[in-house]
Write a protein that holds these residues in place. Structure first.
Motif, PDB file in Angstrom:
ATOM      1  N   ALA A 479       0.805  -1.222   0.000  1.00  0.00           N
ATOM      2  CA  ALA A 479       0.000   0.000   0.000  1.00  0.00           C
ATOM      3  C   ALA A 479       0.837   1.272   0.000  1.00  0.00           C
ATOM      4  CB  ALA A 479      -0.920   0.011   1.226  1.00  0.00           C
ATOM      5  N   GLY A 480       2.160   1.167  -0.016  1.00  0.00           N
ATOM      6  CA  GLY A 480       2.987   2.368   0.034  1.00  0.00           C
ATOM      7  C   GLY A 480       4.373   2.100  -0.477  1.00  0.00           C
ATOM      8  N   GLY A 481       5.210   3.130  -0.402  1.00  0.00           N
ATOM      9  CA  GLY A 481       6.577   2.997  -0.863  1.00  0.00           C
ATOM     10  C   GLY A 481       7.417   2.166   0.091  1.00  0.00           C
ATOM     11  N   PRO A 482       8.412   1.434  -0.428  1.00  0.00           N
ATOM     12  CA  PRO A 482       9.251   0.586   0.431  1.00  0.00           C
ATOM     13  C   PRO A 482      10.404   1.372   1.057  1.00  0.00           C
ATOM     14  CG  PRO A 482       9.890   0.317  -1.847  1.00  0.00           C
ATOM     15  CD  PRO A 482       8.736   1.289  -1.852  1.00  0.00           C
ATOM     16  N   ARG A 483      11.039   0.745   2.042  1.00  0.00           N
ATOM     17  CA  ARG A 483      12.312   1.198   2.584  1.00  0.00           C
ATOM     18  C   ARG A 483      13.196  -0.022   2.761  1.00  0.00           C
ATOM     19  NH1 ARG A 483      10.072   5.995   6.428  1.00  0.00           N
ATOM     20  NH2 ARG A 483      11.143   7.733   5.434  1.00  0.00           N
ATOM     21  N   ALA A 484      14.514   0.158   2.594  1.00  0.00           N
ATOM     22  CA  ALA A 484      15.413  -0.987   2.575  1.00  0.00           C
ATOM     23  C   ALA A 484      16.660  -0.703   3.398  1.00  0.00           C
ATOM     24  CB  ALA A 484      15.805  -1.329   1.138  1.00  0.00           C
ATOM     25  N   VAL A 485      17.307  -1.787   3.856  1.00  0.00           N
ATOM     26  CA  VAL A 485      18.552  -1.693   4.604  1.00  0.00           C
ATOM     27  C   VAL A 485      19.384  -2.928   4.291  1.00  0.00           C
ATOM     28  CG1 VAL A 485      17.669  -2.876   6.654  1.00  0.00           C
ATOM     29  CG2 VAL A 485      19.551  -1.244   6.897  1.00  0.00           C
ATOM     30  N   ALA A 486      20.703  -2.775   4.290  1.00  0.00           N
ATOM     31  CA  ALA A 486      21.610  -3.892   4.068  1.00  0.00           C
ATOM     32  C   ALA A 486      22.125  -4.388   5.415  1.00  0.00           C
ATOM     33  CB  ALA A 486      22.772  -3.483   3.181  1.00  0.00           C
ATOM     34  N   LEU A 487      22.011  -5.702   5.634  1.00  0.00           N
ATOM     35  CA  LEU A 487      22.526  -6.338   6.840  1.00  0.00           C
ATOM     36  C   LEU A 487      23.506  -7.401   6.361  1.00  0.00           C
ATOM     37  CD1 LEU A 487      21.980  -6.022   9.894  1.00  0.00           C
ATOM     38  CD2 LEU A 487      20.454  -7.980   9.739  1.00  0.00           C
ATOM     39  N   GLY A 488      24.807  -7.063   6.377  1.00  0.00           N
ATOM     40  CA  GLY A 488      25.782  -7.950   5.761  1.00  0.00           C
ATOM     41  C   GLY A 488      25.564  -7.972   4.255  1.00  0.00           C
ATOM     42  N   ARG A 489      25.454  -9.160   3.685  1.00  0.00           N
ATOM     43  CA  ARG A 489      25.223  -9.301   2.246  1.00  0.00           C
ATOM     44  C   ARG A 489      23.745  -9.461   1.922  1.00  0.00           C
ATOM     45  NH1 ARG A 489      26.815 -13.481  -0.254  1.00  0.00           N
ATOM     46  NH2 ARG A 489      27.244 -12.421  -2.244  1.00  0.00           N
ATOM     47  N   PHE A 492      17.214  -6.227   3.238  1.00  0.00           N
ATOM     48  CA  PHE A 492      15.859  -6.349   3.768  1.00  0.00           C
ATOM     49  C   PHE A 492      15.034  -5.192   3.200  1.00  0.00           C
ATOM     50  CE2 PHE A 492      18.263  -8.848   6.685  1.00  0.00           C
ATOM     51  CZ  PHE A 492      17.395  -9.728   7.327  1.00  0.00           C
ATOM     52  N   VAL A 493      13.883  -5.515   2.599  1.00  0.00           N
ATOM     53  CA  VAL A 493      13.003  -4.498   2.034  1.00  0.00           C
ATOM     54  C   VAL A 493      11.671  -4.565   2.769  1.00  0.00           C
ATOM     55  CG1 VAL A 493      12.043  -3.497  -0.060  1.00  0.00           C
ATOM     56  CG2 VAL A 493      14.111  -4.903  -0.188  1.00  0.00           C
ATOM     57  N   PHE A 494      11.240  -3.432   3.331  1.00  0.00           N
ATOM     58  CA  PHE A 494      10.015  -3.374   4.134  1.00  0.00           C
ATOM     59  C   PHE A 494       8.998  -2.471   3.449  1.00  0.00           C
ATOM     60  CE2 PHE A 494      13.325  -4.596   7.008  1.00  0.00           C
ATOM     61  CZ  PHE A 494      12.729  -5.385   7.980  1.00  0.00           C
ATOM     62  N   ALA A 495       7.723  -2.833   3.585  1.00  0.00           N
ATOM     63  CA  ALA A 495       6.633  -2.005   3.062  1.00  0.00           C
ATOM     64  C   ALA A 495       5.361  -2.334   3.833  1.00  0.00           C
ATOM     65  CB  ALA A 495       6.436  -2.241   1.567  1.00  0.00           C
ATOM     66  N   ARG A 496       4.404  -1.433   3.776  1.00  0.00           N
ATOM     67  CA  ARG A 496       3.117  -1.659   4.445  1.00  0.00           C
ATOM     68  C   ARG A 496       2.165  -2.335   3.481  1.00  0.00           C
ATOM     69  NH1 ARG A 496      -1.624   1.521   4.809  1.00  0.00           N
ATOM     70  NH2 ARG A 496      -0.564   3.139   3.586  1.00  0.00           N
ATOM     71  N   GLY A 497       1.499  -3.377   3.970  1.00  0.00           N
ATOM     72  CA  GLY A 497       0.509  -4.067   3.154  1.00  0.00           C
ATOM     73  C   GLY A 497      -0.878  -3.442   3.324  1.00  0.00           C
ATOM     74  N   GLU A 498      -1.767  -3.754   2.397  1.00  0.00           N
ATOM     75  CA  GLU A 498      -3.134  -3.233   2.487  1.00  0.00           C
ATOM     76  C   GLU A 498      -3.871  -3.774   3.707  1.00  0.00           C
ATOM     77  OE1 GLU A 498      -5.074  -3.992  -1.207  1.00  0.00           O
ATOM     78  OE2 GLU A 498      -4.214  -2.202  -2.171  1.00  0.00           O
ATOM     79  N   ASP A 499      -3.340  -4.838   4.334  1.00  0.00           N
ATOM     80  CA  ASP A 499      -3.950  -5.355   5.559  1.00  0.00           C
ATOM     81  C   ASP A 499      -3.502  -4.592   6.805  1.00  0.00           C
ATOM     82  OD1 ASP A 499      -1.323  -6.156   5.616  1.00  0.00           O
ATOM     83  OD2 ASP A 499      -1.723  -8.258   6.082  1.00  0.00           O
ATOM     84  N   GLY A 500      -2.660  -3.552   6.638  1.00  0.00           N
ATOM     85  CA  GLY A 500      -2.206  -2.746   7.769  1.00  0.00           C
ATOM     86  C   GLY A 500      -0.978  -3.288   8.471  1.00  0.00           C
TER      87      GLY A 500
END
Length: 740
Positions: A479-489, A492-500
């Motif tokens: 439901a929105g734009g993602p945000r990402a971070v590198a942990l070692g190699r 991880f990409v995070f985003a909000r789903g339409e289920d909240g």
């Protein structure tokens, strides 16, 4: 002449006078005592009397060898008095006036005694609020301690709180002694135990150097220096001792040691200081300064008389005592505890280091005097007059040529939304605005007038991006734009789903993992993510209640959601970065303003407003390109311009345009190889815009990245590449890569 104080005490002789009252040598049922008789106007104030009675039990309970014990509190007619133990000796200010500075071992021993006293008081829930040399007594009749220093006792607990009543100090004013005020007090935060640590570190600095690190001059200048300037290191002391001092003089309260930790760390230094003589350090503004003669002439010109300090009167800057009226002298007790106007964000940000002064120059931090300001005003007036004459001469020619310079005025200069924000956010509400656009109860973050000292060496080329390729589909539409971070190699990409719920996907070595869901709260906005330690990441999400929540992944296990702040409502989830190992820095938007907070040693400091050149829209972006630095990026609501706010040396620098970049949504930043990359939704349509800069700038010309999205992207430096992630039209995720 003897004076009765209540039914049990007699005052015989005045020992000293201060701004809160008079100290008498007295006699009580158990022998000699010191009696602090408060001023008549305080004694007649029923609110102060009420506070006095309320504090009685707590103050009488303070029992420690390094605290001047309070034996009784007397309320009798017009008399309001504290009856205290009598200490045979002098105060620390008198010792400094005599010796100017102490040998390091003696100075550290005294500071450790005071830290022990503060530890006992803080454990009892009492904050002193006015730690200064005048309130430290030296018991010269007791056996000396390390370095020959007499035992030190802290006195005047409760005085600052009694004087600081709402009727006497509005929210726009502060109570305290300017030289020793912690930055958070100046910014309007309530006083907590950390303000005593800052004040004690300032006292220790003064014992070692002979002058306070930020003191001297007009109180307004002193307050600015506390907030905007980094402390200048003291040469000749062990690195371990300087590390303790610098930590306790940190602008962020959460970065300072506790009183117990400080006492222990100081006593660890005592063996290293045996035999070390007093430091040989020149105070700023001391005789021999090449500008002294010019300053003296200008002071004489400005004041209409001989300059103070002329004719070999000694240093122009004095430690401890700060006259509040130009040309006046402090009172006989040198007590400078006073009510001072709380400076505005503009006043705090207005301090500039004199041009050409090297960072290590001992004189540079505090050379801005009233005389220098007068010279600068003369220069500005002369320049303005010359410019006016030049404009008058050229105006007719420009008119005949058909040109009108008025049209070239930048939008930044004339947009009323930038110069006079109304404090509202239209349909984008969510934060509670206050007059001037500042959220209610949130102070201004430490700011500095100079540009970031980590300035770049030139523009950087823009990377070339591959086409976006879709990742595995999530179980629900995003439901929105993602945000990402590198942990070692692993990315991880995070985003909000339409289920909240917050959903995340991993990618390692070109292979995708499976989608995972973080349940427990119903979220709004794009989540933020940061890795502050190896093997650990933290996710921040905005709940439907407008409050911020945090969840941590450590050693492969997720913790539970916890509330970060139960008071501050946000318009969008903050961006997160880590400017030092173990530290988490957040910036967010509330009521159209940018706010910041940090997690240091497991403790959050309070949210504070970061001044920007106009109200902002969308969520911010944040990156740390080097230890101790942050770069925040926001979109100005008035014109869509992307603003860059660097942070270094504990203070935010003035905002500047990120080149000519304009955006329609949250800008995202990543740092790789000393280059900061920016990616944001393009203004006026789909696709992305990008820009790059070495270090803090300058920014090169922007470019475009083809992408079918109107959402904010994620940008991360991972596994040898720059990765960009977007939400696709069908609610999935896609990735593009570029060589860094």
């Amino acid at each position: 002449m003897a004076r009765k104080i209540g039914s049990r005490y007699t005052a015989h002789q005045v020992l000293g006078r201060g701004s809160a009252g008079t100290v008498w040598l007295g006699e009580g049922p158990d022998g000699p005592v010191a009696i602090k008789l408060l001023r008549e106007d305080l004694a007649s104030d029923q609110e102060v009397v009420g506070r006095f009675v309320q504090e009685r039990t707590a103050l009488l309970s303070l029992d420690h060898p390094n605290i001047v014990g309070i034996r009784d509190l007397v309320v009798d007619g017009d008399d309001l008095a504290l009856v205290m133990d009598l200490v045979r000796g002098c105060d620390l200010r008198s010792r400094l006036d005599r010796d100017r500075r102490l040998a390091p071992r003696a100075a550290v021993s005294i500071a450790a005694d005071v830290a022990d006293a503060l530890a006992a008081a803080h454990a009892a829930g009492i904050v002193h609020r006015d730690v200064k040399p005048e309130n430290v007594l030296l018991d010269t009749e007791a056996p000396p301690g390390p370095g020959g220093a007499p035992p030190a006792l802290l006195t005047d607990f409760g005085i600052a709180r009694l004087v600081d009543s709402p009727r006497r100090t509005r929210v726009t004013r502060i109570i305290g002694t300017p030289d020793y005020l912690a930055p958070e007090i100046i910014e309007g935060l309530p006083p907590r135990a950390s303000v005593d640590i800052y004040a004690l570190a300032t006292v220790l600095y003064e014992l070692l150097a002979g002058f306070a690190p930020f003191g001297g001059g007009h109180p307004g200048a002193v307050l600015r220096r506390h907030v905007t300037e980094a402390v200048t290191p003291l040469p000749g002391i062990p690195d371990e001792l300087w590390a303790v001092l610098a930590q306790c003089l940190a602008k962020a309260p959460a970065s300072r040691l506790t009183a117990g930790e400080l006492a222990a760390r100081l006593r660890e230094q005592l063996p290293l200081l045996v035999g070390m003589p007093p430091l040989d350090v020149d105070a700023p503004g001391s005789p021999g300064d090449e500008d002294d003669e010019e300053d003296a002439e200008d002071r004489a010109d400005e004041d209409g008389g001989p300059a103070e300090g002329a004719g070999g009167a000694g240093p122009s800057r004095r430690g401890g005592a700060v006259p509040l009226v130009r040309g006046s002298a402090p009172d006989s007790s040198r007590d400078t505890h006073t009510s001072i106007k709380l400076p505005s964000a503009e006043e705090l940000a207005g301090h500039r280091r004199p041009a050409g002064s090297p960072a290590g120059d001992r004189r540079s931090p505090h050379r801005r005097t009233g005389a220098e300001e007068l010279r600068r005003r003369r220069i500005r007036i002369g320049t303005a007059a010359a410019a006016a004459l030049l404009a008058a001469g050229l105006g007719g020619w420009a008119h005949l040529a058909g040109g009108d310079d008025s049209a070239s005025t930048s939008r930044e200069d004339r947009d009323p939304e930038d110069t006079a924000p109304d404090g509202t956010d239209g349909a984008e509400g969510g934060g509670a605005g206050a007059p001037g656009g500042l959220p209610a109860g949130i102070p201004t973050a430490p700011t500095a007038g100079a540009a970031s000292p980590q300035g770049g060496t030139g523009t950087a080329p823009l990377p070339r991006w591959s086409s976006f390729r879709e990742a595995p589909d999530p179980a629900v539409r995003l439901a929105g734009g993602p945000r990402a971070v590198a942990l070692g190699r692993t990315t991880f990409v995070f985003a909000r789903g339409e289920d909240g719920n917050v959903w995340y996907l991993t990618r390692t070595g070109g292979r995708y993992g499976t989608w995972h869901r973080l349940t427990g709260i119903s979220t709004e906005g794009d989540p933020a993510v940061v890795s502050s330690r190896a093997g650990q990441l933290d996710v921040f999400a905005l709940g439907t209640d407008g409050l911020l929540y945090r969840r941590t992944l450590s050693a492969g296990e997720w913790g539970v959601w916890s509330q970060v702040d139960g008071r501050t409502a946000f318009d969008a989830a903050p961006a997160a970065a880590s400017s030092a190992p173990g530290r988490i820095d957040l910036v967010g938007r509330t009521g159209g303003d940018l706010v910041t907070a940090s997690l240091v040693d497991g403790r959050w400091n309070a949210w504070a407003v970061v001044p920007t050149a106009g109200r902002i829209t969308a969520a911010p972006g944040l990156v740390s390109r080097a230890d101790g630095t942050l770069d925040a990026f926001v979109v100005r609501r008035a014109d869509g311009a992307v603003l860059h706010l660097p942070h270094a040396n504990g203070a935010w620098r003035p905002s500047q345009r990120a080149g000519t970049l304009e955006a329609a949504g949250r800008p995202e930043a990543a740092a790789a190889g000393g280059v900061v990359h920016l990616l944001a939704p393009a203004a006026g349509g789909t696709g992305l815009v990008q820009a790059a800069a070495e270090g803090a700038g300058p920014w090169g010309a922007p470019g475009r990245v083809a992408a079918r999205t109107a959402d904010a992207p994620a940008l991360v430096a991972a596994d040898g590449f720059l990765e960009a992630w977007i939400r696709t039209a069908d609610g999935g995720l896609a990735r593009a890569a570029a060589d860094r």
